[in-house]
Enzyme design. Structure first.
Site, PDB file in Angstrom:
ATOM      1  N   GLY A 103      59.939 112.245  50.151  1.00 39.69           N
ATOM      2  CA  GLY A 103      59.295 110.396  50.956  1.00 39.69           C
ATOM      3  C   GLY A 103      58.319 110.115  49.370  1.00 39.69           C
ATOM      4  N   ALA A 118      57.582 106.400  49.373  1.00 42.87           N
ATOM      5  CA  ALA A 118      56.737 105.985  50.180  1.00 42.87           C
ATOM      6  C   ALA A 118      55.219 106.954  49.925  1.00 42.87           C
ATOM      7  CB  ALA A 118      56.267 106.781  51.706  1.00 42.87           C
ATOM      8  N   ASP A 175      58.151 107.908  56.716  1.00 45.66           N
ATOM      9  CA  ASP A 175      57.803 107.742  55.857  1.00 45.66           C
ATOM     10  C   ASP A 175      56.237 107.821  55.351  1.00 45.66           C
ATOM     11  OD1 ASP A 175      60.573 108.775  55.893  1.00 45.66           O
ATOM     12  OD2 ASP A 175      60.165 109.113  53.810  1.00 45.66           O
TER      13      ASP A 175
HETATM   14  N1  LIG Z   1      55.927 108.836  40.552  1.00 43.60           N
HETATM   15  C1  LIG Z   1      56.889 107.584  40.573  1.00 43.60           C
HETATM   16  N2  LIG Z   1      56.713 107.256  39.551  1.00 43.60           N
HETATM   17  C2  LIG Z   1      57.316 104.970  39.999  1.00 43.60           C
HETATM   18  N3  LIG Z   1      58.135 105.226  41.025  1.00 43.60           N
HETATM   19  C3  LIG Z   1      58.279 105.624  41.869  1.00 43.60           C
HETATM   20  C4  LIG Z   1      57.891 107.601  42.011  1.00 43.60           C
HETATM   21  N4  LIG Z   1      58.142 108.407  42.453  1.00 43.60           N
HETATM   22  C5  LIG Z   1      59.279 107.675  43.000  1.00 43.60           C
HETATM   23  N5  LIG Z   1      59.082 106.366  43.010  1.00 43.60           N
HETATM   24  C6  LIG Z   1      59.868 105.443  43.269  1.00 43.60           C
HETATM   25  O1  LIG Z   1      60.461 105.506  43.937  1.00 43.60           O
HETATM   26  C7  LIG Z   1      61.946 105.500  44.686  1.00 43.60           C
HETATM   27  C8  LIG Z   1      62.647 106.814  45.150  1.00 43.60           C
HETATM   28  O2  LIG Z   1      62.572 106.248  46.414  1.00 43.60           O
HETATM   29  P1  LIG Z   1      63.582 106.528  47.785  1.00 43.60           P
HETATM   30  O3  LIG Z   1      63.657 105.738  48.803  1.00 43.60           O
HETATM   31  O4  LIG Z   1      65.136 106.370  46.917  1.00 43.60           O
HETATM   32  O5  LIG Z   1      63.358 108.177  47.798  1.00 43.60           O
HETATM   33  P2  LIG Z   1      62.701 109.006  47.967  1.00 43.60           P
HETATM   34  O6  LIG Z   1      61.581 108.355  48.553  1.00 43.60           O
HETATM   35  O7  LIG Z   1      62.008 110.006  47.551  1.00 43.60           O
HETATM   36  O8  LIG Z   1      62.505 109.548  48.853  1.00 43.60           O
HETATM   37  P3  LIG Z   1      63.979 110.179  50.986  1.00 43.60           P
HETATM   38  O9  LIG Z   1      63.802 109.045  51.348  1.00 43.60           O
HETATM   39  O10 LIG Z   1      65.292 110.594  51.522  1.00 43.60           O
HETATM   40  O11 LIG Z   1      62.429 111.472  51.444  1.00 43.60           O
HETATM   41  C9  LIG Z   1      62.503 105.955  43.193  1.00 43.60           C
HETATM   42  O12 LIG Z   1      63.256 105.550  42.346  1.00 43.60           O
HETATM   43  C10 LIG Z   1      61.278 104.623  42.429  1.00 43.60           C
HETATM   44  O13 LIG Z   1      61.534 103.592  42.294  1.00 43.60           O
HETATM   45  C1  LIG Z   2      68.508 109.038  56.440  1.00 46.23           C
HETATM   46  C2  LIG Z   2      66.567 107.999  56.405  1.00 46.23           C
HETATM   47  O1  LIG Z   2      66.240 108.497  58.581  1.00 46.23           O
HETATM   48  C3  LIG Z   2      65.717 108.924  55.994  1.00 46.23           C
HETATM   49  C4  LIG Z   2      65.244 108.896  54.445  1.00 46.23           C
HETATM   50  O2  LIG Z   2      63.916 109.256  54.508  1.00 46.23           O
HETATM   51  C5  LIG Z   2      66.150 106.496  57.033  1.00 46.23           C
HETATM   52  C6  LIG Z   2      64.831 106.250  57.634  1.00 46.23           C
HETATM   53  O3  LIG Z   2      64.132 106.582  57.924  1.00 46.23           O
HETATM   54  O4  LIG Z   2      64.446 105.200  56.732  1.00 46.23           O
END
Ligand SMILES: Nc1ncnc2c1ncn2[C@@H]1O[C@H](COP(=O)(O)OP(=O)(O)OP(=O)(O)O)[C@@H](O)[C@H]1O
Ligand SMILES: C[C@@](O)(CCO)CC(=O)[O-]
Length: 326
Positions: free
Chosen positions: A116, A119, A162
């Site tokens: 996350g 988020a 998230d």
């Molecule tokens: N430290 C940061 N600085 C700037 N942007 C960031 C940073 N951390 C995350 N991001 C942004 O968030 C994106 C990742 O978000 P994404 O929703 O794809 O994955 P996640 O939130 O890490 O994982 P998941 O949703 O699977 O829990 C990065 O590509 C970037 O754009």
């Molecule tokens: C795969 C998913 O359930 C979680 C991603 O962090 C997508 C979402 O809830 O937005």
């Protein structure tokens, strides 16, 4: 100048199924994104440290090109999108459409790995920027604004899970628009394994949607994940890690059936179990990234550290704090 931080999260249960209205239980962990906001005359300047785990620094302003050549352009563009939208929310809340900002982002959370990161960055950015303009929002209001940002940047592919978890902290329950904190959870001995990779959330969500449309048993699988969540809720707070672990294992099996696990995620899940974890599963969208295990001993952590394909393994306690001013 104001600095705020917000936690990342693991899914104890329910990712993917939450997209179809089943409940999910994400839990905040002690890994944070920190955002500093300073009001300036006009425009937006953003400094991002640790945009990748290798710690590149990117600096950009409204309208500028992106001078840092070492970071993938699409990563920068996505990062810009989250910060721009978070700042827009703050300008709207404070009724200051022209407020200028300098923003510094630092984060301990690996990107796109199921913890996350986006988020946490958005929640911390909204809190810091609104406070800098003299407005204090409640965590619930920040969660709602942050959800709108994720919805916008991710083209409608976002649940409230998230952002609500990051804003509120602790263990939360999300079912559609109904979001609440789960009280009395106590400690949860999370161990996280990270394969150094990331999954494409949009692609993985689309894959599950397709399976669900194609096969009734895939729709049933999504429903069965919802059943696991409901069962898990009755065990949470009892310290019965064995029972919780069994449900984690079941949840992982169903996610694998839906095609969102990977060789390295499966290898880490098995390593953690063989190391003595009560249970283990992938967390987040899958495809690559992180697994979460429950283990009070050092067994799973040690096993993960010796697992080929596991780049990092660490303990991450449940973080009862959500967004906070630093
Ligand atoms: N430290 C940061 N600085 C700037 N942007 C960031 C940073 N951390 C995350 N991001 C942004 O968030 C994106 C990742 O978000 P994404 O929703 O794809 O994955 P996640 O939130 O890490 O994982 P998941 O949703 O699977 O829990 C990065 O590509 C970037 O754009
Ligand atoms: C795969 C998913 O359930 C979680 C991603 O962090 C997508 C979402 O809830 O937005």
């Amino acid at each position: 100048m104001v600095t705020s931080s917000a936690p990342g999260k693991v899914y104890l249960f329910g990712e993917h199924a939450v997209v179809y209205g089943e409940p999910a239980v994400p839990c905040a962990i002690e890994k944070r994104a920190r955002v500093t906001a300073r009001e300036i005359d006009e425009g937006l300047r953003v400094h991002v440290d640790d945009l990748t785990l290798d710690g590149y620094t990117v600096e950009y302003s409204d309208g500028d090109g992106h001078p840092d050549l070492e970071v993938d352009e699409s990563l920068v563009r996505a990062g810009v999108g989250y910060i721009n939208e978070a700042v827009s929310q703050a300008r709207e809340v404070a009724d200051r459409p022209d407020a200028g900002f300098e923003i510094v982002v630092e984060s301990d959370i690996p990107l796109g790995a199921g913890l996350g990161s986006s988020a946490a960055v958005v929640v911390a950015a909204i809190d810091a920027a609104t406070r800098e303009l003299g407005v204090e929002l409640t965590p619930e209001e920040i969660a709602d604004r942050a959800y709108r940002v994720e919805y916008e940047v991710q083209d409608g592919q976002a649940s409230r899970a998230d952002t609500f978890c990051s804003a509120m902290g602790g263990a939360v329950r999300v079912e559609g628009d109904d979001c609440r904190r789960i009280e009395g959870v106590g400690t949860l001995p999370f161990v996280i394994g990270y394969d150094g990779g990331a999954g494409d959330t949009g692609e993985l969500v689309a894959g599950v949607r397709q399976l669900r449309e194609e096969y009734e048993f895939a729709a049933d699988t999504v429903g069965a994940i919802g059943d696991i969540v409901r069962e898990g809720e009755s065990v949470l707070g009892t310290d019965d890690y064995e029972a919780l672990g069994k449900l984690l294992n079941f949840n992982h099996g169903l996610l694998a059936a839906l095609g969102v696990s990977s060789r390295s995620l499966d290898a880490m899940v098995w390593a953690a179990r063989e190391g003595g974890a009560a249970g283990a599963k992938l967390t987040g969208a899958g495809g690559g990234g992180c697994i979460v295990a429950l283990d009070e001993t050092d067994g799973a952590l040690t096993a993960l550290r010796y697992t080929p394909g596991c780049e990092d393994a660490f303990r991450a306690e449940l973080d009862t704090d959500g967004v906070r001013r630093e």
